[in-house]
Design an enzyme around this catalytic site. Structure first.
Site, PDB file in Angstrom:
ATOM      1  N   GLU A  39       0.817  -1.217   0.000  1.00  0.00           N
ATOM      2  CA  GLU A  39       0.000   0.000   0.000  1.00  0.00           C
ATOM      3  C   GLU A  39       0.851   1.267   0.000  1.00  0.00           C
ATOM      4  OE1 GLU A  39      -3.433   0.096   2.582  1.00  0.00           O
ATOM      5  OE2 GLU A  39      -3.294  -2.071   2.936  1.00  0.00           O
ATOM      6  N   HIS A  40       2.158   1.100   0.001  1.00  0.00           N
ATOM      7  CA  HIS A  40       3.053   2.261   0.022  1.00  0.00           C
ATOM      8  C   HIS A  40       2.913   3.036  -1.284  1.00  0.00           C
ATOM      9  CE1 HIS A  40       7.340   3.831   1.153  1.00  0.00           C
ATOM     10  NE2 HIS A  40       6.408   4.767   1.191  1.00  0.00           N
ATOM     11  N   ASP A  41       2.486   4.294  -1.176  1.00  0.00           N
ATOM     12  CA  ASP A  41       2.360   5.189  -2.332  1.00  0.00           C
ATOM     13  C   ASP A  41       1.433   4.635  -3.409  1.00  0.00           C
ATOM     14  OD1 ASP A  41       4.063   7.089  -1.214  1.00  0.00           O
ATOM     15  OD2 ASP A  41       5.850   6.164  -2.077  1.00  0.00           O
ATOM     16  N   ASN A  42       0.346   3.956  -2.999  1.00  0.00           N
ATOM     17  CA  ASN A  42      -0.600   3.443  -3.992  1.00  0.00           C
ATOM     18  C   ASN A  42      -1.708   4.438  -4.328  1.00  0.00           C
ATOM     19  OD1 ASN A  42      -2.257   3.366  -1.741  1.00  0.00           O
ATOM     20  ND2 ASN A  42      -2.745   1.184  -1.879  1.00  0.00           N
TER      21      ASN A  42
END
Length: 270
Positions: A39-42
């Site tokens: 979910e990092h930078d999504n």
């Protein structure tokens, strides 16, 4: 749900006000290897809000400081807690701490009929969309993002934070629950603007934006269970945008239960 992180300073340091990007980096290091890594930078809210390291002020070795994380996702907070237990070094730029202890807190605006005040502990970011600008006749500022300012009036601010909260509701609430834009009634009964200010914020490595922030006291009265959910979601996921950088974190600073007077709440006759 909230996670309180108790910290001990490892050396003297000047308190860094531009901590946001570094603190976000420490959060993601705690999440490395977990299911949340993807979910990092999504482009979607993680469902995490956090305070600044408090209290403010010059740091001396051995000082005790604290940090609060909030989220509607209990497993996210549990994963952060496990990451901090595995690696207790907590460095934010030049500020060097060690995690001393962790504790869980539950925050709730109260049952229907409860009145209270929510105050923002960190600034609220409201970036007005082209649709908002067109609707309210707000001219764009060249190619720069248009952030809410008092001269735009309160209505665009109300609509923007409500729409933002609806997006978080759609991600984290059950499908059968109505969101804040699905029901009648204001999110808050009163909007007391404390201040606005601009702050250079590193949003990604090498990219810094001048962001306009605002701090508020919001009066509320819980109308029903749906409204209670919306207010608690605002406390858990943050108000406005850029929550992943620590903006929009808020606390309940006053609460009066149904049938309880202000004097009783304050123990005025004790």
């Amino acid at each position: 749900m909230r996670l309180m992180v108790h910290l001990e300073a490892q050396r003297d340091a000047t308190y860094q006000t531009a901590y946001h990007h570094k603190l976000r980096g420490r959060v993601w290091r705690a999440l490395e290897g977990s299911k949340f890594d993807s979910e990092h930078d999504n482009g979607h809210p993680l469902g995490l809000a956090f305070s600044n390291i408090f209290p403010w002020g010059k740091i001396q070795e051995g000082d005790r400081r604290s940090l609060l994380f909030a989220s509607p996702r209990e497993d996210l907070l549990a994963t952060i807690a496990r990451g901090l237990q595995r690696n207790r070094d907590f460095n934010v730029g030049e500020m060097s701490f060690e995690v001393d202890d962790l504790s869980q807190l539950t925050v709730d605006v109260g049952e229907p009929g409860t009145r209270g005040v929510i105050e923002t502990a960190t600034g609220v970011v409201v970036r007005l969309t082209p649709e908002h600008r067109e609707q309210y006749g707000i001219e764009a500022e060249h190619d720069a993002p248009t952030y809410w300012r008092p001269e735009h009036t309160i209505k665009p601010f109300k609509d923007a934070i409500r729409a933002n909260l609806q997006h978080k509701h759609d991600r984290f609430a059950h499908e059968y629950q109505d969101g804040p834009t699905d029901v009648d009634g204001e999110l808050f009964e009163g909007y007391d603007l404390l201040k606005t200010y601009a702050l250079p914020v590193t949003v990604t490595t090498g990219t810094t934006l001048d962001v306009v922030l605002s701090k508020w006291r919001f009066d509320y009265r819980v109308r029903n269970d749906a409204h209670r959910h919306h207010l608690n979601l605002a406390l858990d996921a943050g108000i406005g945008g850029r929550n992943g950088l620590g903006f929009g974190f808020s606390n309940i600073v006053e609460k009066t239960k149904p049938g309880e007077s202000e004097l009783e709440r304050a123990d005025a006759f004790a």
